[in-house]
Write a protein that holds these residues in place. Sequence first.
Motif, PDB file in Angstrom:
ATOM      1  N   ARG A 107       0.846  -1.187   0.000  1.00 25.79           N
ATOM      2  CA  ARG A 107       0.000   0.000   0.000  1.00 25.79           C
ATOM      3  C   ARG A 107       0.886   1.244   0.000  1.00 25.79           C
ATOM      4  O   ARG A 107       1.967   1.232   0.613  1.00 25.79           O
ATOM      5  N   PRO A 108       0.451   2.310  -0.660  1.00 23.90           N
ATOM      6  CA  PRO A 108       1.247   3.547  -0.660  1.00 23.90           C
ATOM      7  C   PRO A 108       1.460   4.069   0.759  1.00 23.90           C
ATOM      8  O   PRO A 108       0.563   4.005   1.606  1.00 23.90           O
ATOM      9  N   GLY A 112       2.965   8.656  -0.583  1.00 27.10           N
ATOM     10  CA  GLY A 112       2.425   8.149  -1.838  1.00 27.10           C
ATOM     11  C   GLY A 112       3.364   7.240  -2.603  1.00 27.10           C
ATOM     12  O   GLY A 112       3.255   7.114  -3.831  1.00 27.10           O
ATOM     13  N   GLY A 113       4.266   6.569  -1.915  1.00 25.93           N
ATOM     14  CA  GLY A 113       5.207   5.674  -2.574  1.00 25.93           C
ATOM     15  C   GLY A 113       5.070   4.238  -2.111  1.00 25.93           C
ATOM     16  O   GLY A 113       4.573   3.962  -1.011  1.00 25.93           O
ATOM     17  N   ILE A 114       5.508   3.313  -2.960  1.00 27.22           N
ATOM     18  CA  ILE A 114       5.554   1.893  -2.628  1.00 27.22           C
ATOM     19  C   ILE A 114       7.007   1.461  -2.713  1.00 27.22           C
ATOM     20  O   ILE A 114       7.710   1.766  -3.687  1.00 27.22           O
ATOM     21  N   THR A 158       7.574   5.889  -6.611  1.00 26.30           N
ATOM     22  CA  THR A 158       7.318   7.053  -5.759  1.00 26.30           C
ATOM     23  C   THR A 158       6.140   7.912  -6.198  1.00 26.30           C
ATOM     24  O   THR A 158       5.726   8.804  -5.453  1.00 26.30           O
ATOM     25  N   VAL A 160       2.837   6.924  -7.138  1.00 25.94           N
ATOM     26  CA  VAL A 160       1.632   6.110  -7.247  1.00 25.94           C
ATOM     27  C   VAL A 160       0.426   7.045  -7.449  1.00 25.94           C
ATOM     28  O   VAL A 160       0.301   8.058  -6.752  1.00 25.94           O
TER      29      VAL A 160
END
Length: 218
Positions: A107-108, A112-114, A158, A160
């Motif tokens: 999940r991010p 907002g990154g994975i 980074t 998403v």
Amino acid sequence: MNDIASLTGAGATYGAARAGVQRADNGTLGQKDFLTLMTAQLQNQDPFKPMENGEFLAQMAQFSTVSGIESVNATLGDISSQIGGGRLATASSLMNQQVLVPGTLARPDAEGGIHGAAELAEAASGVSVIYSDATSGAELHRQELGAQGAGLVPFDWTDVPPGTAAVRVSIQSDTETPPAPFVYARVVGVDMPEGGQDLTLRIEDYGLRSSLEITSIR
């Protein structure tokens, strides 16, 4: 502990001195009381039957043993308190952190990154990371990492798209052994078992994991 009078044969005057010793609040003799009794014993011993060296050394050994045990108990109590406080601080610091676990569902994070890593059993001339929607299976993003050596190879997505809830990560390479995917997942709870056991982490999407299994924290 043996009675001092029975060890030394001290007379009645020593007994009177002993009776005057004030006991501690808990009803036991402390170090100060022991030294007071020892002094009274030496002052009132029978001059014709003075205390033998062996008896004196035996009493000093008893005194040293009691003093040592009290010191060790106090030290262990301090250490126990420090360990308990350290475990609580560690548990608090892990909440909402992201830890690396074996798996494909990610999940991010807050930015907002994975993030994750691919474990390669052998060197590869090409490694690809595919990110897909966890619900529909539609491909969202593909990343080419190029040639990589054996071991953990980190990857990051980074940017998403906003609103993305969960992403399925898969790793492709030209190696004989398929790469093992690892992703960063959020710690949503920490259990502190009694008896000094290891912390147990509650990880989003992955359930309970021992803290000893965690090798990396973001």
